[in-house]
Design a protein around this motif. Structure first.
Motif, PDB file in Angstrom:
ATOM      1  N   THR A  71       0.844  -1.192   0.000  1.00 11.43           N
ATOM      2  CA  THR A  71       0.000   0.000   0.000  1.00 11.43           C
ATOM      3  C   THR A  71       0.879   1.242   0.000  1.00 11.43           C
ATOM      4  O   THR A  71       2.045   1.201   0.397  1.00 11.43           O
ATOM      5  CB  THR A  71      -0.932   0.056   1.227  1.00 11.43           C
ATOM      6  N   GLU A  72       0.319   2.354  -0.443  1.00 10.89           N
ATOM      7  CA  GLU A  72       1.025   3.634  -0.443  1.00 10.89           C
ATOM      8  C   GLU A  72       0.135   4.664   0.256  1.00 10.89           C
ATOM      9  O   GLU A  72      -1.023   4.843  -0.130  1.00 10.89           O
ATOM     10  CB  GLU A  72       1.361   4.077  -1.866  1.00 10.89           C
ATOM     11  N   ILE A  73       0.680   5.307   1.267  1.00  3.53           N
ATOM     12  CA  ILE A  73      -0.094   6.203   2.127  1.00  3.53           C
ATOM     13  C   ILE A  73       0.470   7.616   2.044  1.00  3.53           C
ATOM     14  O   ILE A  73       1.688   7.809   2.065  1.00  3.53           O
ATOM     15  CB  ILE A  73      -0.063   5.702   3.581  1.00  3.53           C
ATOM     16  N   ALA A  74      -0.414   8.591   1.950  1.00  2.00           N
ATOM     17  CA  ALA A  74      -0.020  10.007   1.973  1.00  2.00           C
ATOM     18  C   ALA A  74      -0.177  10.537   3.393  1.00  2.00           C
ATOM     19  O   ALA A  74      -1.248  10.404   3.992  1.00  2.00           O
ATOM     20  CB  ALA A  74      -0.876  10.824   1.013  1.00  2.00           C
ATOM     21  N   ILE A  75       0.891  11.118   3.929  1.00  2.00           N
ATOM     22  CA  ILE A  75       0.825  11.777   5.233  1.00  2.00           C
ATOM     23  C   ILE A  75       0.901  13.281   4.977  1.00  2.00           C
ATOM     24  O   ILE A  75       1.933  13.792   4.544  1.00  2.00           O
ATOM     25  CB  ILE A  75       1.956  11.300   6.151  1.00  2.00           C
ATOM     26  N   LEU A  96       4.602   3.844  10.757  1.00  2.00           N
ATOM     27  CA  LEU A  96       3.815   3.057   9.811  1.00  2.00           C
ATOM     28  C   LEU A  96       4.703   2.176   8.943  1.00  2.00           C
ATOM     29  O   LEU A  96       4.289   1.096   8.518  1.00  2.00           O
ATOM     30  CB  LEU A  96       2.975   3.980   8.924  1.00  2.00           C
ATOM     31  N   ARG A  97       5.932   2.635   8.689  1.00  2.00           N
ATOM     32  CA  ARG A  97       6.845   1.837   7.866  1.00  2.00           C
ATOM     33  C   ARG A  97       7.202   0.518   8.548  1.00  2.00           C
ATOM     34  O   ARG A  97       7.551  -0.450   7.878  1.00  2.00           O
ATOM     35  CB  ARG A  97       8.114   2.636   7.560  1.00  2.00           C
ATOM     36  N   ARG A  98       7.120   0.473   9.869  1.00  2.00           N
ATOM     37  CA  ARG A  98       7.400  -0.774  10.577  1.00  2.00           C
ATOM     38  C   ARG A  98       6.380  -1.854  10.234  1.00  2.00           C
ATOM     39  O   ARG A  98       6.632  -3.044  10.436  1.00  2.00           O
ATOM     40  CB  ARG A  98       7.383  -0.540  12.096  1.00  2.00           C
ATOM     41  N   PHE A  99       5.225  -1.443   9.738  1.00  2.00           N
ATOM     42  CA  PHE A  99       4.153  -2.387   9.421  1.00  2.00           C
ATOM     43  C   PHE A  99       4.020  -2.598   7.915  1.00  2.00           C
ATOM     44  O   PHE A  99       3.000  -3.101   7.441  1.00  2.00           O
ATOM     45  CB  PHE A  99       2.835  -1.899  10.024  1.00  2.00           C
ATOM     46  N   GLY A 100       5.053  -2.199   7.171  1.00  2.00           N
ATOM     47  CA  GLY A 100       5.099  -2.484   5.737  1.00  2.00           C
ATOM     48  C   GLY A 100       4.608  -1.387   4.824  1.00  2.00           C
ATOM     49  O   GLY A 100       4.644  -1.551   3.605  1.00  2.00           O
ATOM     50  N   ALA A 101       4.150  -0.268   5.374  1.00  2.00           N
ATOM     51  CA  ALA A 101       3.605   0.787   4.523  1.00  2.00           C
ATOM     52  C   ALA A 101       4.699   1.507   3.754  1.00  2.00           C
ATOM     53  O   ALA A 101       5.823   1.680   4.240  1.00  2.00           O
ATOM     54  CB  ALA A 101       2.826   1.796   5.365  1.00  2.00           C
ATOM     55  N   LYS A 102       4.385   1.930   2.546  1.00  2.00           N
ATOM     56  CA  LYS A 102       5.221   2.870   1.792  1.00  2.00           C
ATOM     57  C   LYS A 102       4.487   4.206   1.873  1.00  2.00           C
ATOM     58  O   LYS A 102       3.369   4.345   1.380  1.00  2.00           O
ATOM     59  CB  LYS A 102       5.350   2.421   0.336  1.00  2.00           C
ATOM     60  N   GLU A 128      -4.797  11.980  -3.928  1.00  2.00           N
ATOM     61  CA  GLU A 128      -5.680  10.896  -4.364  1.00  2.00           C
ATOM     62  C   GLU A 128      -4.957   9.835  -5.192  1.00  2.00           C
ATOM     63  O   GLU A 128      -5.566   8.833  -5.571  1.00  2.00           O
ATOM     64  CB  GLU A 128      -6.860  11.476  -5.154  1.00  2.00           C
ATOM     65  N   GLU A 129      -3.667  10.032  -5.468  1.00  2.00           N
ATOM     66  CA  GLU A 129      -2.872   8.988  -6.116  1.00  2.00           C
ATOM     67  C   GLU A 129      -2.454   7.907  -5.118  1.00  2.00           C
ATOM     68  O   GLU A 129      -1.746   6.968  -5.491  1.00  2.00           O
ATOM     69  CB  GLU A 129      -1.620   9.592  -6.758  1.00  2.00           C
ATOM     70  N   HIS A 130      -2.867   8.027  -3.870  1.00  2.00           N
ATOM     71  CA  HIS A 130      -2.498   7.080  -2.819  1.00  2.00           C
ATOM     72  C   HIS A 130      -3.690   6.215  -2.426  1.00  2.00           C
ATOM     73  O   HIS A 130      -4.839   6.492  -2.803  1.00  2.00           O
ATOM     74  CB  HIS A 130      -1.969   7.839  -1.596  1.00  2.00           C
ATOM     75  N   ASP A 131      -3.421   5.184  -1.639  1.00  2.00           N
ATOM     76  CA  ASP A 131      -4.493   4.319  -1.133  1.00  2.00           C
ATOM     77  C   ASP A 131      -5.268   4.978  -0.004  1.00  2.00           C
ATOM     78  O   ASP A 131      -6.461   4.707   0.184  1.00  2.00           O
ATOM     79  CB  ASP A 131      -3.912   2.995  -0.614  1.00  2.00           C
ATOM     80  N   SER A 249       3.766  -0.804  -5.235  1.00  2.00           N
ATOM     81  CA  SER A 249       2.427  -1.399  -5.331  1.00  2.00           C
ATOM     82  C   SER A 249       1.421  -0.622  -4.498  1.00  2.00           C
ATOM     83  O   SER A 249       1.732  -0.144  -3.406  1.00  2.00           O
ATOM     84  CB  SER A 249       2.455  -2.850  -4.854  1.00  2.00           C
ATOM     85  N   GLN A 250       0.219  -0.533  -5.018  1.00  2.00           N
ATOM     86  CA  GLN A 250      -0.928  -0.027  -4.278  1.00  2.00           C
ATOM     87  C   GLN A 250      -2.020  -1.089  -4.315  1.00  2.00           C
ATOM     88  O   GLN A 250      -1.871  -2.110  -4.979  1.00  2.00           O
ATOM     89  CB  GLN A 250      -1.421   1.283  -4.902  1.00  2.00           C
ATOM     90  N   ILE A 251      -3.111  -0.849  -3.623  1.00  2.00           N
ATOM     91  CA  ILE A 251      -4.181  -1.843  -3.594  1.00  2.00           C
ATOM     92  C   ILE A 251      -4.760  -2.057  -4.988  1.00  2.00           C
ATOM     93  O   ILE A 251      -5.020  -3.187  -5.397  1.00  2.00           O
ATOM     94  CB  ILE A 251      -5.282  -1.429  -2.595  1.00  2.00           C
ATOM     95  N   ASP A 252      -4.955  -0.981  -5.729  1.00  2.00           N
ATOM     96  CA  ASP A 252      -5.534  -1.102  -7.075  1.00  2.00           C
ATOM     97  C   ASP A 252      -4.722  -0.353  -8.124  1.00  2.00           C
ATOM     98  O   ASP A 252      -5.267   0.140  -9.110  1.00  2.00           O
ATOM     99  CB  ASP A 252      -6.989  -0.605  -7.084  1.00  2.00           C
TER     100      ASP A 252
END
Length: 303
Positions: A71-75, A96-102, A128-131, A249-252
């Motif tokens: 997943t890719e997350i915007a902070i 969040l990176r400790r749990f695999g997030a990009k 909105e380009e993020h999950d 990778s992202q969810i979709d």
């Protein structure tokens, strides 16, 4: 079905676990090497998790569940100035990176005070380009409520963080609110801070799981992890990229860290089973460094 895992161990004989992942039909989502330590985020078939754990034990490494991998997350912070950064938002990112997030840090152009805060359409499109988006706001209840216009029409799940307790119905556009994470001029190392970060992780996992469940009703024609694997195999210039996670990778969807103008035709012509990638995805110029952003089409789009 795949489970996302994180392997942490040494470089010595690490090729053995990489080969095992490939043999099991799994995928490497992200690989980071820090001196003699290696961290791999992977997706492997659920039935084969025990084989990966056995190999990790043999190599004196550790396996843990990585619910945010792939997943890719915007902070998002109101600004990149010291007024809002770096403490809380950066610590949220690191945790969040400790749990695999990009994750990507995004500072809005106008956010210094509730009277001048603003967000442009380009910034909304970038987010909105993020999950999922996390809006890391401040310590005053009314200020956070007044800034709800920053996210009230964002089309991806939105989590808002701040110091005070606030009812979610006071924040139009927010899907979740996590308190205890305001503007703190130090690292988030105290007990109450760690508890707030753990709560945020639970909320992020819930939001991502909900998005995956909704997507399962009309999934992408091809999973993003398969597309990632084919891009890396068929586009040699991916190996020249020095940025971390050259194909994210992202969810979709996916983000490819190649210049759009130079490489979009190459990406469009990647073979995915019996189709070209352009036939099963929208391929656009990203608002991040003119990268290539791929939004995978759903199964219903070809009916």
């Amino acid at each position: 079905m795949y489970e996302t895992l994180t392997y942490s161990g040494g470089i010595y004989k690490s090729e053995e676990i990489k080969e095992l992942i490939e043999d099991l039909g799994g995928f490497i989502l992200q690989e980071n090497t820090i001196q003699m330590d290696l961290v791999i985020n992977m997706a492997v078939p659920i039935d084969d998790i025990d084989k990966v754990e056995e190999k990790a034990k043999e190599l004196l490494g550790k396996i843990s569940i990585a619910p945010m991998a792939g997943t890719e997350i915007a902070i998002v912070s109101p600004t990149l100035a010291r007024h809002h950064l770096p403490h809380s938002a950066c610590d949220i990112s690191e945790y969040l990176r400790r749990f695999g997030a990009k994750d990507n840090m995004i500072g809005l152009a106008r956010g210094h005070g509730k009277g001048t805060a603003g967000i442009t359409q380009e910034e909304k499109t970038l987010i909105e380009e993020h999950d999922l988006a996390i809006f890391a706001l401040g310590s005053f209840k009314q200020c956070i409520i007044d800034k709800s216009f920053l996210f009230d029409d964002i089309d991806i799940p939105v989590i808002v963080t701040g110091a005070p307790e606030i009812d979610l119905d006071e924040l139009p556009g927010a899907d979740y609110y996590v308190s205890g994470l305001g503007r703190i001029p130090r690292r988030l190392k105290r007990g109450e801070n760690i508890r707030a970060l753990r709560k945020l992780v639970e909320v992020v996992e819930d939001a991502l799981d909900k998005k995956r469940r909704e997507l399962s009703n009309d999934p992408p024609i091809v999973p993003s992890i398969l597309v990632k694997n084919e891009i890396e195999r068929q586009v040699p210039d991916i190996k020249k990229i020095t940025s971390p996670v050259p194909v994210t990778s992202q969810i979709d969807g996916l983000r490819v860290k190649l210049d759009y103008d130079k490489y979009h035709e190459v990406i469009e012509n990647v073979d995915i089973e019996d189709k070209k990638l352009s036939q099963i995805a929208d391929i656009k110029k990203s608002h991040i460094y003119d990268y290539i952003w791929i939004n995978l089409l759903n199964e219903s789009s070809i009916i």
